[in-house]
Design a protein around this motif. Sequence first.
Motif, PDB file in Angstrom:
ATOM      1  N   SER A  26       0.900  -1.308  -0.035  1.00  0.00           N
ATOM      2  CA  SER A  26       0.014  -0.267  -0.034  1.00  0.00           C
ATOM      3  C   SER A  26       0.830   1.243  -0.105  1.00  0.00           C
ATOM      4  CB  SER A  26      -0.782  -0.038   1.215  1.00  0.00           C
ATOM      5  OG  SER A  26      -0.115  -0.048   2.382  1.00  0.00           O
ATOM      6  N   GLU A  70      -0.353  -3.059 -12.123  1.00  0.00           N
ATOM      7  CA  GLU A  70      -1.626  -3.500 -11.655  1.00  0.00           C
ATOM      8  C   GLU A  70      -1.864  -4.810 -11.201  1.00  0.00           C
ATOM      9  OE1 GLU A  70      -5.112  -2.219 -13.325  1.00  0.00           O
ATOM     10  OE2 GLU A  70      -4.691   0.115 -13.437  1.00  0.00           O
ATOM     11  N   ALA A 112      -9.492  -6.270  -7.016  1.00  0.00           N
ATOM     12  CA  ALA A 112     -10.400  -5.157  -6.771  1.00  0.00           C
ATOM     13  C   ALA A 112      -9.970  -3.793  -6.625  1.00  0.00           C
ATOM     14  CB  ALA A 112     -11.150  -5.787  -5.311  1.00  0.00           C
ATOM     15  N   HIS A 113      -8.708  -3.896  -6.780  1.00  0.00           N
ATOM     16  CA  HIS A 113      -8.136  -2.251  -6.626  1.00  0.00           C
ATOM     17  C   HIS A 113      -7.751  -1.960  -7.979  1.00  0.00           C
ATOM     18  CE1 HIS A 113      -8.700  -2.858  -2.386  1.00  0.00           C
ATOM     19  NE2 HIS A 113      -7.686  -3.452  -2.276  1.00  0.00           N
ATOM     20  N   ASP A 145     -10.180   4.618 -12.010  1.00  0.00           N
ATOM     21  CA  ASP A 145     -10.217   5.017 -10.616  1.00  0.00           C
ATOM     22  C   ASP A 145     -11.197   6.090 -10.392  1.00  0.00           C
ATOM     23  OD1 ASP A 145      -9.006   7.858 -11.225  1.00  0.00           O
ATOM     24  OD2 ASP A 145      -7.073   7.253 -10.658  1.00  0.00           O
ATOM     25  N   LEU A 159     -13.501   4.266  -7.421  1.00  0.00           N
ATOM     26  CA  LEU A 159     -12.855   3.879  -6.332  1.00  0.00           C
ATOM     27  C   LEU A 159     -12.740   4.425  -5.071  1.00  0.00           C
ATOM     28  CD1 LEU A 159      -9.176   2.837  -8.138  1.00  0.00           C
ATOM     29  CD2 LEU A 159     -11.275   1.456  -7.970  1.00  0.00           C
ATOM     30  N   ASP A 160     -12.984   3.791  -3.881  1.00  0.00           N
ATOM     31  CA  ASP A 160     -12.872   4.361  -2.780  1.00  0.00           C
ATOM     32  C   ASP A 160     -11.511   4.685  -2.205  1.00  0.00           C
ATOM     33  OD1 ASP A 160     -11.742   1.815  -1.775  1.00  0.00           O
ATOM     34  OD2 ASP A 160     -13.824   1.075  -1.065  1.00  0.00           O
ATOM     35  N   SER A 184      -9.210   1.502  -1.743  1.00  0.00           N
ATOM     36  CA  SER A 184      -8.878   0.926  -3.165  1.00  0.00           C
ATOM     37  C   SER A 184      -7.713   1.944  -3.694  1.00  0.00           C
ATOM     38  CB  SER A 184     -10.056   0.854  -4.243  1.00  0.00           C
ATOM     39  OG  SER A 184     -10.898  -0.178  -3.583  1.00  0.00           O
ATOM     40  N   TYR A 185      -7.977   3.207  -3.816  1.00  0.00           N
ATOM     41  CA  TYR A 185      -7.027   4.193  -4.391  1.00  0.00           C
ATOM     42  C   TYR A 185      -5.649   4.059  -3.728  1.00  0.00           C
ATOM     43  CZ  TYR A 185      -5.245   8.922  -5.446  1.00  0.00           C
ATOM     44  OH  TYR A 185      -4.540   9.997  -5.949  1.00  0.00           O
ATOM     45  N   GLN A 221      -4.349   1.572  -2.560  1.00  0.00           N
ATOM     46  CA  GLN A 221      -3.666   0.463  -3.161  1.00  0.00           C
ATOM     47  C   GLN A 221      -3.322   0.602  -4.475  1.00  0.00           C
ATOM     48  OE1 GLN A 221      -3.044  -2.731  -1.759  1.00  0.00           O
ATOM     49  NE2 GLN A 221      -3.739  -1.664   0.149  1.00  0.00           N
ATOM     50  N   LEU A 222      -4.108   1.502  -5.524  1.00  0.00           N
ATOM     51  CA  LEU A 222      -3.754   1.628  -6.826  1.00  0.00           C
ATOM     52  C   LEU A 222      -2.872   2.556  -7.096  1.00  0.00           C
ATOM     53  CD1 LEU A 222      -4.775   1.342  -9.768  1.00  0.00           C
ATOM     54  CD2 LEU A 222      -6.223   3.362  -9.133  1.00  0.00           C
TER      55      LEU A 222
END
Length: 420
Positions: free
Chosen positions: A2, A175, A181-182, A188, A191-192, A195-196, A198-199
């Motif tokens: 993360s 990715e 899921a991310h 994006d 994305l919550d 998730s963001y 992680q992304l």
Amino acid sequence: MSTLTQTESSFGRANPHALAAILEASETKRIIAATDIFDISGIKLWASNQPVSAALQRKLLDRQLRQPLESCLIAQDGVTSITLLESLNELLQSDTPLAPVLRAHGARLAREAAYLPLHPVVQLLLTAVETSRPQAYDHAVAAMALNGALMAASGADVASIRLAMLCGLTHDLGEMYIASAHGEADADRALDFVSYQQLVVHPHVGSLLISQLTNYPASMARAVAEHHERMDGSGYPHAIESDRFSPLGRLLAVTEATLSAVRSPYDTLQRASVALRAVPGEFDLHWMGRVTQAASALAPQKSVMEPADVRARLEALDGVLTAAEANIAAVAGRSKLLAMKKAMELAQFLISRLRAGWNESGLWSVDAISATDAAEVEALEDELYFRLRGVQRATLLAAGRLPPEEAAVLDEICNSLAMG
């Protein structure tokens, strides 16, 4: 994975997310060990020429490897230049919003796609993406095509066009190393924050892949690292500014933003043009101009909104920006915690960029609103509300963990931004 610091190490251990995708691909593709696979102490875990299976996943658990797993495997019947060409031709023949940019260079793109050098590691990962994340694979092909078409439109030579196509094709391979899921299936936009969080590291991971596991040029790895950066310093993961932004990275950033704006079947190239122009100073004008010029040559978009509705929506958007500016300024003025101060400084900078885009659009001052103006308002409204959600997530990421009282204040501000 993360944070950036967690990606700095080499690929000495098998990433569980990438391995899961490779194993999923192995159910329909022949993926084998190209060499014997050893752990760091010399124990053989898997024999050369043996197909991968779930048993390999168990043997790799918590093992430090002598060589990166990706360098030990090969997809014998996976993605090839021929299958890439087939996918490219499907895209060129489809009713894609990118058609005005792509089709003028379709023959050139097809000719160069047939000769793209696919490194075995990239070929393996693309095969896994095609099987486990087909939307991501389609996005990679579209990025390959658009990046190549923009480069071809500038009169570049064969080597430059092929390199641009490879940048587009590989830009999101990072990715593979975060939970599916991310991933960026929705660019994006939906994305919550978790998730963001992680992304946001995937450009960095993708750059490490290119630089450590392939023999592609360093300029390609750098471009992959920069594809979500912005010339005004508002991008991620490193918030670089124009003086540190590479030429290929500038191109790839425009390609990524254009594709992000046309994910929906109902989106148009005009929608992408608005997204690229929403905030001044974000993108290289040379590459951005090629997209916006192609969009301006199309028939104007029309909206069914009445002028009164357009005015109301413009006033509402202005009110959201004004409230955000006031709330952030108030918190920045009274906060004593350094992390909170830095987060508020970032939020103020990002909101100021949105305000600059709002002012520069000139739509708020239009006296007689036409149907074309209304369509532009709809697109700009959607883009600026999306950007407000981006401000929310970037601010939360910058603040990190805060004491409960400060965290509650930050959450209140960020929730108000997300409501946009």
